[in-house]
Design a protein around this motif. Structure first.
Motif, PDB file in Angstrom:
ATOM      1  N   THR A   1       0.848  -1.187   0.000  1.00 16.50           N
ATOM      2  CA  THR A   1       0.000   0.000   0.000  1.00 16.50           C
ATOM      3  C   THR A   1       0.883   1.236   0.000  1.00 16.50           C
ATOM      4  OG1 THR A   1      -1.722  -1.223   1.166  1.00 16.50           O
ATOM      5  CG2 THR A   1      -1.936   1.157   1.121  1.00 16.50           C
ATOM      6  N   ASP A   2       1.377   1.548  -1.179  1.00 14.56           N
ATOM      7  CA  ASP A   2       2.187   2.730  -1.428  1.00 14.56           C
ATOM      8  C   ASP A   2       1.966   3.092  -2.889  1.00 14.56           C
ATOM      9  OD1 ASP A   2       3.905   4.816  -0.970  1.00 14.56           O
ATOM     10  OD2 ASP A   2       5.646   3.605  -0.429  1.00 14.56           O
ATOM     11  N   THR A   3       2.620   4.119  -3.374  1.00 15.77           N
ATOM     12  CA  THR A   3       2.366   4.589  -4.739  1.00 15.77           C
ATOM     13  C   THR A   3       3.589   4.468  -5.645  1.00 15.77           C
ATOM     14  OG1 THR A   3       2.926   6.848  -4.064  1.00 15.77           O
ATOM     15  CG2 THR A   3       0.605   6.210  -3.946  1.00 15.77           C
ATOM     16  N   LYS A   4       4.612   3.746  -5.213  1.00 18.96           N
ATOM     17  CA  LYS A   4       5.860   3.647  -5.982  1.00 18.96           C
ATOM     18  C   LYS A   4       5.803   2.420  -6.897  1.00 18.96           C
ATOM     19  CE  LYS A   4       8.376   5.756  -2.188  1.00 18.96           C
ATOM     20  NZ  LYS A   4       8.881   5.409  -0.870  1.00 18.96           N
ATOM     21  N   LEU A   5       5.312   2.625  -8.102  1.00 15.80           N
ATOM     22  CA  LEU A   5       5.170   1.501  -9.021  1.00 15.80           C
ATOM     23  C   LEU A   5       6.513   0.848  -9.345  1.00 15.80           C
ATOM     24  CD1 LEU A   5       2.454   2.869 -11.464  1.00 15.80           C
ATOM     25  CD2 LEU A   5       2.263   0.840 -10.015  1.00 15.80           C
ATOM     26  N   HIS A   6       7.582   1.637  -9.367  1.00 21.22           N
ATOM     27  CA  HIS A   6       8.898   1.056  -9.644  1.00 21.22           C
ATOM     28  C   HIS A   6       9.310   0.091  -8.538  1.00 21.22           C
ATOM     29  CE1 HIS A   6      10.970   3.724  -6.709  1.00 21.22           C
ATOM     30  NE2 HIS A   6      10.035   4.579  -7.060  1.00 21.22           N
ATOM     31  N   GLU A   7       9.023   0.449  -7.287  1.00 22.60           N
ATOM     32  CA  GLU A   7       9.354  -0.435  -6.164  1.00 22.60           C
ATOM     33  C   GLU A   7       8.440  -1.658  -6.174  1.00 22.60           C
ATOM     34  OE1 GLU A   7      10.602   0.601  -1.730  1.00 22.60           O
ATOM     35  OE2 GLU A   7       8.430   0.805  -1.999  1.00 22.60           O
ATOM     36  N   PHE A   8       7.163  -1.442  -6.457  1.00 24.48           N
ATOM     37  CA  PHE A   8       6.209  -2.548  -6.570  1.00 24.48           C
ATOM     38  C   PHE A   8       6.689  -3.564  -7.611  1.00 24.48           C
ATOM     39  CE2 PHE A   8       2.321  -4.118  -8.800  1.00 24.48           C
ATOM     40  CZ  PHE A   8       1.804  -4.908  -7.778  1.00 24.48           C
ATOM     41  N   GLN A   9       7.126  -3.078  -8.769  1.00 24.01           N
ATOM     42  CA  GLN A   9       7.611  -3.972  -9.815  1.00 24.01           C
ATOM     43  C   GLN A   9       8.854  -4.725  -9.369  1.00 24.01           C
ATOM     44  OE1 GLN A   9       8.245  -2.111 -13.604  1.00 24.01           O
ATOM     45  NE2 GLN A   9       8.871  -3.997 -14.614  1.00 24.01           N
ATOM     46  N   MET A  10       9.754  -4.045  -8.662  1.00 19.15           N
ATOM     47  CA  MET A  10      10.966  -4.700  -8.195  1.00 19.15           C
ATOM     48  C   MET A  10      10.638  -5.792  -7.188  1.00 19.15           C
ATOM     49  SD  MET A  10      14.170  -4.422  -8.937  1.00 19.15           S
ATOM     50  CE  MET A  10      14.966  -5.992  -8.659  1.00 19.15           C
ATOM     51  N   CYS A  11       9.655  -5.528  -6.337  1.00 16.93           N
ATOM     52  CA  CYS A  11       9.235  -6.551  -5.371  1.00 16.93           C
ATOM     53  C   CYS A  11       8.711  -7.790  -6.104  1.00 16.93           C
ATOM     54  CB  CYS A  11       8.141  -6.007  -4.450  1.00 16.93           C
ATOM     55  SG  CYS A  11       8.710  -4.798  -3.233  1.00 16.93           S
ATOM     56  N   MET A  12       7.937  -7.571  -7.168  1.00 17.84           N
ATOM     57  CA  MET A  12       7.391  -8.705  -7.923  1.00 17.84           C
ATOM     58  C   MET A  12       8.493  -9.507  -8.606  1.00 17.84           C
ATOM     59  SD  MET A  12       3.809  -7.494  -9.643  1.00 17.84           S
ATOM     60  CE  MET A  12       4.559  -6.184 -10.612  1.00 17.84           C
ATOM     61  N   GLU A  13       9.554  -8.830  -9.027  1.00 14.03           N
ATOM     62  CA  GLU A  13      10.620  -9.510  -9.761  1.00 14.03           C
ATOM     63  C   GLU A  13      11.664 -10.153  -8.851  1.00 14.03           C
ATOM     64  OE1 GLU A  13      10.656 -10.037 -12.951  1.00 14.03           O
ATOM     65  OE2 GLU A  13       8.821  -8.872 -13.295  1.00 14.03           O
ATOM     66  N   THR A  14      11.619  -9.847  -7.563  1.00 12.24           N
ATOM     67  CA  THR A  14      12.633 -10.331  -6.627  1.00 12.24           C
ATOM     68  C   THR A  14      12.677 -11.857  -6.562  1.00 12.24           C
ATOM     69  OG1 THR A  14      12.515  -8.321  -5.287  1.00 12.24           O
ATOM     70  CG2 THR A  14      13.325 -10.317  -4.183  1.00 12.24           C
ATOM     71  N   ASP A  15      13.885 -12.387  -6.562  1.00 10.74           N
ATOM     72  CA  ASP A  15      14.109 -13.830  -6.430  1.00 10.74           C
ATOM     73  C   ASP A  15      13.290 -14.610  -7.460  1.00 10.74           C
ATOM     74  OD1 ASP A  15      15.178 -16.169  -5.515  1.00 10.74           O
ATOM     75  OD2 ASP A  15      14.200 -16.131  -3.545  1.00 10.74           O
TER      76      ASP A  15
END
Length: 316
Positions: A171-185
């Motif tokens: 629950t934040d607005t940083k789409l770049h961070e959201f995408q990085m979280c999805m791509e992690t590991d």
């Protein structure tokens, strides 16, 4: 422990209260049936929307059990167990597992801020261990917790200490961070979007599930956004997302969750006031909110018939 990823629209459910601010469990059944009618794919109980932090632990257990019973395994039930006492949160997690919830989630303690990644991992590990057989999603909501810990690093290192960590409620607005979280590991983690007025951007970034407050009152609109995106109609998807943005802007003129409860009352689901300090809207504010929502066409596209009038009672 099942590791199937969440999908679709998950309503962050409201906790119904009576006029004196006590739990009104009789409204949970009608609320659940409403959510099924509008096509919800899961529920998130006792989070920010459900006033989990304003309820006693015993009340939270009562509300969690009522939602689990009413849902009856038809869709996933996620219980938010975060607490300023990690021991109390662990007990709430154990209770969620005991009553048959499908998933647990937790915010970090917020009174004493967490500034070190290792502290956040230790805290979440203690909580998640209360329900070792359930998937655990860390609830990242920095606007309310004040936490600025890098959530990508939390996922990378947290999985070493938290065996049942499967993802995030982001629950934040940083789409770049959201995408990085999805791509992690190698896309190991299930990262669920949590900002309703930015759903379109999240879908474009790869979101497969979203948890939100306004899905309680406008799920058909959001389903149309998803359908438009799947059909490749970006113009229509943007038009529909603008409806969501406009709706949220109207409700945000008031204390947001107080306004949302008023709207649920307009839709025939009296959920009562919020607990202090949020409280309730005055009758004049309710009527002004109704007028503003009517002006933007909300009652035409929300998918639910409005009542003729709002009673002068707790449902406003």
């Amino acid at each position: 422990m099942t590791t199937q990823k969440l999908s679709g629209l998950i309503a962050a459910t409201y906790t119904p209260l009576d006029d004196q601010g006590h739990l009104n469990l009789s409204m949970i059944g009608p609320m659940v049936e409403h959510l099924f009618r509008v096509g919800i794919d899961g529920v998130y109980v006792c989070g920010s929307t459900g006033e989990g932090m304003s309820l006693s632990s015993e009340e939270r257990r009562t509300v969690a059990e009522a939602y689990v019973q009413e849902i009856d395994k038809r869709v996933p039930v996620i219980i938010q167990v975060g607490h300023n006492s990690s021991r109390e949160a662990r007990q709430l997690a154990a209770h969620a597992q005991q009553i048959g919830a499908d998933v647990i989630s937790a915010t970090c303690p917020s009174y004493y801020g967490i500034n070190e990644l290792s502290d956040l991992i230790d805290c979440m590990a203690e909580i998640a261990a209360g329900a070792p057989d359930l998937p655990f999603y860390y609830y990242h909501i920095p606007a309310l917790t004040g936490s600025r810990i890098d959530v990508v690093e939390f996922l990378k290192r947290g999985c070493e200490e938290i065996p049942n960590l499967v993802g995030l409620k982001y629950t934040d607005t940083k789409l770049h961070e959201f995408q990085m979280c999805m791509e992690t590991d190698q896309q190991r983690f299930d990262v669920v979007w949590g900002c309703d007025e930015m759903l379109l951007g999240a879908l474009a970034t790869g979101a497969q599930a979203a948890i939100g407050s306004t899905y309680n009152v406008a799920a058909p609109l959001y389903r149309r956004i998803i359908d438009a995106m799947n059909a490749g109609d970006q113009v229509e998807a943007r038009r529909l997302q603008l409806c969501s943005i406009t709706m949220v802007r109207v409700m945000s003129k008031y204390p947001f969750h107080t306004a949302m409860k008023a709207v649920l009352g307009m839709l025939g689901l009296p959920m009562g006031p919020c607990r202090p300090p949020q409280g309730r809207l005055a009758l004049a504010e309710v009527e002004q909110l109704r007028a503003e929502l009517t002006q933007i066409g909300f009652f035409d596209w929300c998918g639910t018939k409005t009542l003729e009038s709002v009673p002068h009672t707790a449902e406003t």
